[in-house]
Enzyme design. Structure first.
Site, PDB file in Angstrom:
ATOM      1  CE  LYS A 187      -7.188  42.574  40.312  1.00 13.39           C
ATOM      2  NZ  LYS A 187      -7.133  42.765  38.827  1.00 13.39           N
ATOM      3  CD  GLU A 263       7.710  47.957  43.330  1.00  9.83           C
ATOM      4  OE1 GLU A 263       7.550  47.364  42.263  1.00  9.83           O
ATOM      5  OE2 GLU A 263       8.614  47.686  44.136  1.00  9.83           O
ATOM      6  CB  CYS A 297       6.803  51.742  35.615  1.00 12.99           C
ATOM      7  SG  CYS A 297       7.960  50.418  36.011  1.00 12.99           S
ATOM      8  CD  GLU A 388       3.063  55.911  33.711  1.00 13.75           C
ATOM      9  OE1 GLU A 388       1.975  55.807  34.303  1.00 13.75           O
ATOM     10  OE2 GLU A 388       4.052  55.185  33.954  1.00 13.75           O
TER      11      GLU A 388
END
Ligand code: NAD
Length: 488
Positions: A187, A263, A297, A388
């Protein structure tokens, strides 16, 4: 607006379907959604919009291909040959794949062609070879028995991917899963659907059997994504994305006790010591935060610079940031394109509206662009310092001693990666050991050995992938014990 350099399948009006059981198809009720080119800010392709019904069909296809099909029963050599053919086709379709990801999320096409496509092919080749060359352990026993380990494919793998390196991170999941004999339902992120369908088409063209690599498009909560995480026929869930989403997926998977690999987000610390080679430190620190417009990331979004190097490093870093070429992602000279979507641009702009410190350079640009942005004098508890941002935004904070630098770097719930710039070998080893992170780069950034563990500590990850770590996750390790002597 029409794009320059459009190759087959990436022009305006392109369509991308689910790929289920070897067929590209629409949704059962014909629903579609548009994917928007963030440079033109206009829809460029129409994509099948899946929900639980389409996820159900895809899982059923993957289940049949696993339970009754040839894929899990082939030897590693035969599977590896098909995977290498798949990688060949990825390389042959480099222009189409690079443009698909660029049109979906604004990444410079040149960067996608130089990194994302080759890494996708490498992921497929590496895991095919890794599985073929992998050894198992034998355990000779004093009792007259002999035990050994086997690595059986786990079954149906649901792979849920983010939008920042679409094909590269999708292949990081499906390549080891396929190499170890599993079947997959992928997906892709709703912002970046195109390359996943192209990859599934190429897998079929390579001769990988129908039902082995399925793609279902849709959103997360209440849509195709969530349906995959609650389906008891799924044996593994591998996810890359935000930490909050990871928590929701872990909770959903717990109901069926489905093993999950997560992750997730990061807030990478980048420590520059007084004795660092400043040319090298500036060059890598720029790449660490501004590549892919900071939508990484692993971004080095918290720079900590030792007091003696602070002034010179900051001046050189700001000058290099201001030299970066911002613009049309299809222009080969472009280093920074727009952010991936209006929603994401709005989020990053929100951080800049209340920066919590002094902006030395940067800010928003035209359209959905954010220019390389450097802040100093940021309060330790400012949102921009703690959360973040996932954009081209970095804070610079001074430190005095090695202990203080390590303490500041570790002062975060995230722990994906960190960087250290020093010419002192002992310090490099000491600090690398002390940093709480899944990966520490010393005097470099982004260099990967696919055999090494990859993942994060704390809010950044759950489990590790890469080499034998991927094997552990995508297989059921089995012990076989045989009586070879006295059977009593
Ligand atoms: P996201 O969490 O919003 O979405 C990721 C994927 O999860 C998408 O496919 C989405 O549709 C799906 N999803 C969302 N909610 C779901 C649910 N409840 N159930 C099932 N699926 C669901 O993340 P994003 O915005 O696409 O990606 C950016 C994030 O990914 C950043 O936090 C970034 O740090 C992280 N990331 C981590 C790594 C890593 O290797 N650790 C790599 C790249 C990106």
């Amino acid at each position: 607006m029409h794009r320059t350099g459009v190759v087959a399948g990436t022009g305006n009006g392109s369509t991308f379907g689910h790929v289920v059981d070897g067929e590209e198809r629409g949704s059962l009720d014909g629903s579609t959604f548009s994917t928007v080119d963030p440079w033109t800010r206009s829809p460029w392709a129409e994509v099948a919009l899946g929900g639980s019904a389409e996820a159900d069909l895809a899982v059923a296809a993957a289940r049949r291909a696993f339970d009754d099909g040839p894929w899990p029963r082939m030897g590693h050599g035969a599977r590896g040959a098909l995977l290498h053919r798949f990688a060949d086709l990825v390389e042959e379709h480099s222009a189409e794949l690079a443009l698909a990801d660029s049109r979906d999320m604004g990444k410079p096409v040149a960067a996608a062609a130089a990194m994302d496509v080759p890494r996708t092919a490498l992921n497929i080749r590496f895991f095919a070879d890794h599985a073929r060359l992998s050894t198992a352990e034998a355990y000779p026993m004093d009792s007259g028995h002999h035990a050994y380990s086997r690595f059986e494919p786990a079954g149906v793998v649901a792979a849920i991917a983010p939008w920042n390196f679409p094909m590269m991170l999708e292949s990081w999941k499906f390549a080891p899963a396929l190499a170890w004999g599993n079947t997959v339902v992928l997906k892709p992120a709703e912002d970046t659907p195109a390359s996943a369908t192209i990859l599934a088409r190429l897998a079929l063209e390579a001769g990988i059997p129908a039902g082995v690599l399925n793609v279902v498009h849709g959103y997360g909560p209440g849509s195709a994504g969530e349906a995959l995480t609650t389906d008891p026929r799924v044996d593994r869930i591998t996810f890359t994305g935000e930490s909050g989403t990871g928590r929701a997926i872990a909770a959903a998977a717990a109901r069926n006790l489905t093993p999950v690999s997560l992750e997730m987000g990061g807030k990478g610390a980048n420590l520059v010591f007084d004795d660092a080679d400043l040319d090298n430190a500036v060059a890598w620190s720029i790449k660490a935060i501004f590549s892919n417009a900071g939508q990484v990331c692993l971004a080095g979004s918290r720079l900590y610079v030792q007091r003696g190097a602070l002034e010179e490093f900051t001046a050189r870093f700001v000058a290099a940031a201001e030299e970066m070429v911002i613009g049309d992602p299809t222009d080969p000279a472009t280093e920074i394109g727009p952010l991936a979507s209006e929603e994401h641009w709005t989020k990053v702009r929100g951080f800049l509206e209340q920066p919590g410190g002094k902006v030395l350079t940067g800010g928003t640009g035209d359209g959905w662009v954010v220019r390389p942005t450097v802040l100093v004098d940021v309060a330790p508890d400012a949102r921009i310092q703690c959360e973040e941002v996932f954009g081209p935004v970095v804070t610079i904070t001074p430190f005095d001693t090695e202990d203080e630098g390590v303490r500041l770097a570790n002062d975060t719930p995230f722990g994906l990666n960190a960087m250290v710039f020093t010419e002192n070998l002992s310090r490099a080893h000491r600090v690398s050991a002390a940093l709480r992170a899944g990966t520490v780069w010393t005097n470099c950034f982004f260099v990967r050995d696919l055999r090494a563990p990859f993942g994060g500590v704390g809010d950044s990850g759950w489990g590790r992938e890469g080499g034998t770590f991927s094997r552990e996750f995508f297989t059921e390790p089995k012990a076989v014990v045989m009586a070879i002597g006295d059977r009593t």
